[in-house]
Design a protein around this motif. Sequence first.
Motif, mmCIF file in Angstrom:
data_model
loop_
_atom_site.group_PDB
_atom_site.id
_atom_site.type_symbol
_atom_site.label_atom_id
_atom_site.label_comp_id
_atom_site.label_asym_id
_atom_site.label_seq_id
_atom_site.Cartn_x
_atom_site.Cartn_y
_atom_site.Cartn_z
ATOM 1 N N GLN A 11 -44.845 -29.876 -5.189
ATOM 2 C CA GLN A 11 -43.863 -28.925 -4.677
ATOM 3 C C GLN A 11 -43.907 -28.918 -3.156
ATOM 4 O O GLN A 11 -44.899 -29.278 -2.551
ATOM 5 C CB GLN A 11 -44.110 -27.524 -5.218
ATOM 6 N N SER A 14 -41.195 -23.756 1.405
ATOM 7 C CA SER A 14 -39.962 -23.453 2.128
ATOM 8 C C SER A 14 -40.219 -23.492 3.634
ATOM 9 O O SER A 14 -41.364 -23.460 4.079
ATOM 10 C CB SER A 14 -39.419 -22.091 1.709
ATOM 11 N N PRO A 23 -35.483 -22.560 1.025
ATOM 12 C CA PRO A 23 -36.435 -22.884 -0.048
ATOM 13 C C PRO A 23 -36.319 -24.349 -0.458
ATOM 14 O O PRO A 23 -35.245 -24.958 -0.345
ATOM 15 C CB PRO A 23 -36.006 -21.963 -1.187
ATOM 16 N N THR A 25 -37.673 -25.227 -3.581
ATOM 17 C CA THR A 25 -38.059 -25.160 -4.999
ATOM 18 C C THR A 25 -37.280 -26.165 -5.849
ATOM 19 O O THR A 25 -37.766 -26.587 -6.899
ATOM 20 C CB THR A 25 -37.840 -23.740 -5.560
ATOM 21 N N ARG A 28 -39.262 -29.427 -6.750
ATOM 22 C CA ARG A 28 -40.523 -29.376 -7.496
ATOM 23 C C ARG A 28 -40.554 -30.502 -8.523
ATOM 24 O O ARG A 28 -39.515 -30.901 -9.065
ATOM 25 C CB ARG A 28 -40.645 -28.060 -8.258
#
Length: 182
Positions: A11, A14, A23, A25, A28
């Motif tokens: 991951q 941010s 971010p 995310t 990931r």
Amino acid sequence: MKNYHVKARLQWESFEFEGNEYPLTHLRAHEVIYKGEKDTYKFIVTYGLHCFAKDDQEHSIPLRYSDSRESRQINLERYHASKKLRSIIENLDTEGKVLYETDKEKCFNIEMMNSLNKKIEPYKICFHFFKENRVLRIHVTSAFFERRNKQISNKSYSLFKIAMDTKKRPRSKGIPKEACNS
């Protein structure tokens, strides 16, 4: 988040720029399953720094991001486009899509809306397919809007041909250095 036992970064944290938080995310690590006529292939997908960073480009900002190998300026055009990568990867098995090979990796071009200039442009995604600890892997090394009109290789492959070859490959073949970015 599921913990995969791979050498790549799972991951990305941010970042903040001019009072806005960005971010990561959407980059990931995740699993993707491709169901073919003869076999089903499960890959662990990871993403590299070049999916959202590039030095000295029009949309590069004066903020650097690092992995274990290098440091680059964040590029907001690449960042915004990277939000669509997971969906694109999950749909690579769609009929008619082919990957082509360069000297080092497999690539794929699609026509996609650039959210910054609102134009449809060719978006190039580059991958490494390999086996790591008996696990099939895709590492997305880079993704960007291709404006150089580079010649595309005539050597193209279906996703299932690449998946079958990767599954047959011995474990000892090695992990691409770009995928060791944790």
